[in-house]
Scaffold this motif. Structure first.
Motif, PDB file in Angstrom:
ATOM      1  N   LYS A 196       0.813  -1.223   0.000  1.00 33.99           N
ATOM      2  CA  LYS A 196       0.000   0.000   0.000  1.00 33.99           C
ATOM      3  C   LYS A 196       0.844   1.269   0.000  1.00 33.99           C
ATOM      4  N   LYS A 197       2.148   1.148   0.249  1.00 34.23           N
ATOM      5  CA  LYS A 197       2.997   2.340   0.306  1.00 34.23           C
ATOM      6  C   LYS A 197       3.797   2.561  -0.974  1.00 34.23           C
ATOM      7  N   ARG A 198       3.374   1.939  -2.059  1.00 36.49           N
ATOM      8  CA  ARG A 198       4.100   2.100  -3.317  1.00 36.49           C
ATOM      9  C   ARG A 198       4.124   3.545  -3.790  1.00 36.49           C
ATOM     10  N   HIS A 199       3.130   4.325  -3.373  1.00 34.85           N
ATOM     11  CA  HIS A 199       3.058   5.715  -3.834  1.00 34.85           C
ATOM     12  C   HIS A 199       4.243   6.553  -3.343  1.00 34.85           C
ATOM     13  N   LEU A 200       4.949   6.087  -2.303  1.00 33.57           N
ATOM     14  CA  LEU A 200       6.079   6.851  -1.779  1.00 33.57           C
ATOM     15  C   LEU A 200       7.215   6.964  -2.785  1.00 33.57           C
ATOM     16  N   ALA A 201       7.244   6.072  -3.770  1.00 42.55           N
ATOM     17  CA  ALA A 201       8.321   6.095  -4.769  1.00 42.55           C
ATOM     18  C   ALA A 201       7.962   6.903  -6.000  1.00 42.55           C
ATOM     19  N   GLU A 202       6.736   7.350  -6.099  1.00 44.55           N
ATOM     20  CA  GLU A 202       6.276   7.951  -7.352  1.00 44.55           C
ATOM     21  C   GLU A 202       7.007   9.238  -7.718  1.00 44.55           C
ATOM     22  N   GLY A 203       7.429  10.024  -6.758  1.00 41.91           N
ATOM     23  CA  GLY A 203       8.072  11.292  -7.086  1.00 41.91           C
ATOM     24  C   GLY A 203       9.556  11.205  -7.370  1.00 41.91           C
ATOM     25  N   LEU A 204      10.139  10.009  -7.282  1.00 40.01           N
ATOM     26  CA  LEU A 204      11.576   9.851  -7.462  1.00 40.01           C
ATOM     27  C   LEU A 204      11.937   9.699  -8.939  1.00 40.01           C
ATOM     28  N   PRO A 205      13.115  10.156  -9.333  1.00 41.48           N
ATOM     29  CA  PRO A 205      13.526  10.074 -10.736  1.00 41.48           C
ATOM     30  C   PRO A 205      14.175   8.727 -11.057  1.00 41.48           C
ATOM     31  N   HIS A 206      14.207   8.403 -12.362  1.00 42.98           N
ATOM     32  CA  HIS A 206      14.970   7.254 -12.831  1.00 42.98           C
ATOM     33  C   HIS A 206      16.412   7.719 -13.048  1.00 42.98           C
ATOM     34  N   ALA A 207      17.143   7.863 -11.954  1.00 39.68           N
ATOM     35  CA  ALA A 207      18.502   8.406 -12.017  1.00 39.68           C
ATOM     36  C   ALA A 207      19.297   7.839 -10.852  1.00 39.68           C
ATOM     37  N   PRO A 208      20.639   7.828 -10.952  1.00 36.61           N
ATOM     38  CA  PRO A 208      21.449   7.337  -9.832  1.00 36.61           C
ATOM     39  C   PRO A 208      21.417   8.299  -8.661  1.00 36.61           C
ATOM     40  N   GLY A 209      21.563   7.766  -7.475  1.00 38.01           N
ATOM     41  CA  GLY A 209      21.584   8.633  -6.305  1.00 38.01           C
ATOM     42  C   GLY A 209      21.382   7.879  -5.010  1.00 38.01           C
ATOM     43  N   VAL A 210      21.005   8.635  -3.982  1.00 37.23           N
ATOM     44  CA  VAL A 210      20.804   8.116  -2.632  1.00 37.23           C
ATOM     45  C   VAL A 210      19.362   8.365  -2.227  1.00 37.23           C
TER      46      VAL A 210
END
Length: 593
Positions: free
Chosen positions: A220-234
């Protein structure tokens, strides 16, 4: 006479029903196997010295198999100490060409089980292929992997075979002999199955896919990843009070964070962490190395409760060879700018003490903490009576002879450890010949700790002596990633834009890089772990050195020569399996602060 028609299922329907029902664990035959070897890599020339196996079904033992194997090569002393198997014991044993077919016949039709299965099964497959045989289509279970799914730190401190055997009350104590370890693994297997049965796992198919289960709350917490880019990082998981729960790194932030809410994330601790998380923030980085370094620094800064490693880089230990009239070795927590020689850092005090003992075994310098006057003025201690100290305190040695001994010690610390290796190997040989394996094991651990520390120090010191190293590596996409490293610390990172003048761009990156001041001794201007990450990247195939300020060299006769075999064995025989899945450390634009 008429007959009633009997419905007949098609072959496809029967197969589908069988797969859906699964094969009950109670009906399957398991062959639990354990090996003893001369080293950690069959491909690297290590040989099998013993095979032990137990065949079980429905909780009953059906048979046992055990044979020593003649490796046709000398067994290293520290392996003999570990297993208790000597060269004389295997001299008349059958070769692997006879032992392996006999084992495969014994195991036929079973599900193979091993603790740390990639090691044991990998050895068997290697020699099977070497003999030109087709490997039977065994299904394989790894009790170490299963334990990671169901055993918590409240149950056992780790997932070593010895710890699990104690947890489940195994009737046999593991002792690094193949049959004893196989018997202990049988009890561990049954203990794990009993626990898994309480979780609804009753078939082999359910057992094999158990690691794919995640909770509804996680999904149910999959929405927490929605704002992140497809890019390398932390990425940083935070709770409802903005406290950092966990820090991780990835080449694709959005994809990696989404995996915490899907079937690919199976770690129980991570499920607990996700349950507390209310926000995930991402920090884009120019290169994977920068991301890895930034991850280490953020973990050290926030000390997240769900990160196991790198939370306390300041809690390190060093061995110090003092600068005074009668130098000695001392265990310290800080490196000072005092012109002394240091070895480390060590991750634990226990490891540092082992290394200290190894050096005292090889070099009988004084072990007292007092500052001695230049002229001796008192009687010798008990160590001198045991010939473990040359006793400068009572005049048994003069300043010149003592200085020569200290010079040999310094040479072993900084450049060539052959004296330490020879002394301890000779001692292990004597103890093993007398079957005093436990005493020999102590010296083996001391030697391994010293070699690892010396090799680590030599590699780190070589890099941290350099005021600046600029290096580049071509990415898969064809662009060049560039890193500026100053005194072992990552000072800047970036990717040369398409069409840019490379030399001008690199100079601009250098001019904008973080100013780094040198640190004393082997201690990097960053943490030792960060500089190790940088070293791994610099040592990758394809890396080009753009510029080096200073000399970046390691001693040819350094500890790394001896460490390779010790490390291979320790990695393969150490059945400690962390409760977390270990991600391979990715090797890590602007100054990273």
């Amino acid at each position: 006479m008429s007959t009633a028609a009997t419905p007949v299922r098609s072959r496809w329907e029967s197969q589908r029903s069988f797969d859906e029902l699964g094969r009950p664990l109670r009906d399957l035959t398991f062959c639990v196997v354990d090996l003893e070897t001369t080293g950690g890599s069959a491909a690297g020339g290590s040989m099998i010295t013993e095979i032990g196996a137990v065949k079980v079904c429905g909780g009953e033992v059906l048979g046992e198999f055990q044979t020593l194997v003649n490796p046709h090569t000398a067994i290293p002393p520290f392996i003999a100490v570990l297993t208790g198997i000597s060269n004389s014991m295997v001299a008349t044993a059958p070769p692997i060409e006879s032992a392996l077919p006999a084992f495969l016949e014994f195991a036929a039709g079973s599900v193979l089980v091993a603790h740390n299965a990639p090691f044991d099964i990998g050895f068997l497959q290697h020699f099977n292929e070497q003999q030109g045989r087709v490997w039977p289509r065994f299904e394989v279970l790894d009790t170490a992997k299963l334990a990671r799914r169901v055993i918590t730190r409240d149950d056992a401190p780790n997932c070593k075979l010895s710890s699990l055997a104690q947890l489940f009350g195994a009737t046999t104590t593991p002792n690094h002999r193949a049959l004893a370890d196989a018997r202990a693994t049988v009890d561990v297997l049954h203990g794990l199955m009993e626990r898994l049965g309480g979780l609804g796992v009753h078939t082999l198919e359910e057992l094999q896919t158990f690691s794919s289960r995640v909770t509804t709350a996680q999904r149910k917490k999959r929405h927490l990843a929605e704002g992140l880019p497809h890019a390398p990082g932390v990425y940083l998981f935070r709770d409802d009070r903005a406290r950092v729960l966990y820090v991780g790194t990835s080449k694709d932030l959005r994809t990696r964070v989404r995996s915490y809410f899907t079937a690919s994330e199976t770690r129980s601790r991570m499920g607990e962490m996700v349950g507390l998380a209310t926000e995930v923030t991402g920090i884009e980085c120019a290169t994977p190395l920068e991301a890895s370094v930034r991850e280490l620094r953020l973990i050290a800064e926030h000390k997240p409760r769900y990160n196991r490693r790198s939370r306390n880089p300041e809690k390190a230990h060093f061995l110090k060879l003092t600068r005074e009239p009668w130098p000695r070795l001392s265990l310290v927590k800080r490196v000072l700018d005092d012109d002394a020689d240091y070895l480390g850092p060590f991750s634990s005090k226990k490891t540092a003490e082992r290394c200290l003992s190894a050096l005292h075994d090889a070099f009988p310098i004084r072990q007292c903490n007092d500052r001695l006057p230049i002229e001796p003025s008192r009687s010798a201690c008990v160590l001198a009576e045991m010939d473990r100290c040359v006793a400068p305190c009572d005049g048994s040695t003069d300043a010149s002879a003592y200085s020569e001994l200290v010079a040999q010690l310094r040479e072993s610390l900084l450049r060539n450890p052959d004296d330490v290796v020879a002394t301890i190997n000779e001692r292990m040989d004597r103890l093993a010949a007398d079957e005093r394996f436990e005493e020999a094991a102590v010296h083996r651990d001391r030697l391994s700790g010293f070699l690892r520390a010396a090799a680590h120090t030599q590699r780190l010191s070589a890099l941290t002596r350099c005021p600046e190293v600029v290096a580049a590596l071509r990415e898969d996409a064809g662009q060049w990633e560039v890193h500026v490293v100053r005194f072992g610390r990552l000072a800047a990172a970036g990717v040369i834009p398409s069409g840019a003048d490379a030399s001008i761009w690199v100079e601009q990156l250098r001019s904008s890089a973080e100013t780094v001041r040198p640190a004393p001794g082997p201690t990097p201007a960053a943490t030792a772990e960060e500089s190790e990450q940088v070293l791994r990247w610099l040592e990758r195939d394809g890396v080009r050195l753009v510029d080096v300020d200073g000399e970046w060299t390691c001693p040819v006769g350094g500890a790394g020569r001896h460490l390779a075999l010790h490390d291979a064995v320790n990695r393969s025989r150490d059945s400690l399996v962390p409760f977390d899945e270990r991600r391979a450390l990715t090797l890590l634009h602007r100054p990273v602060r």
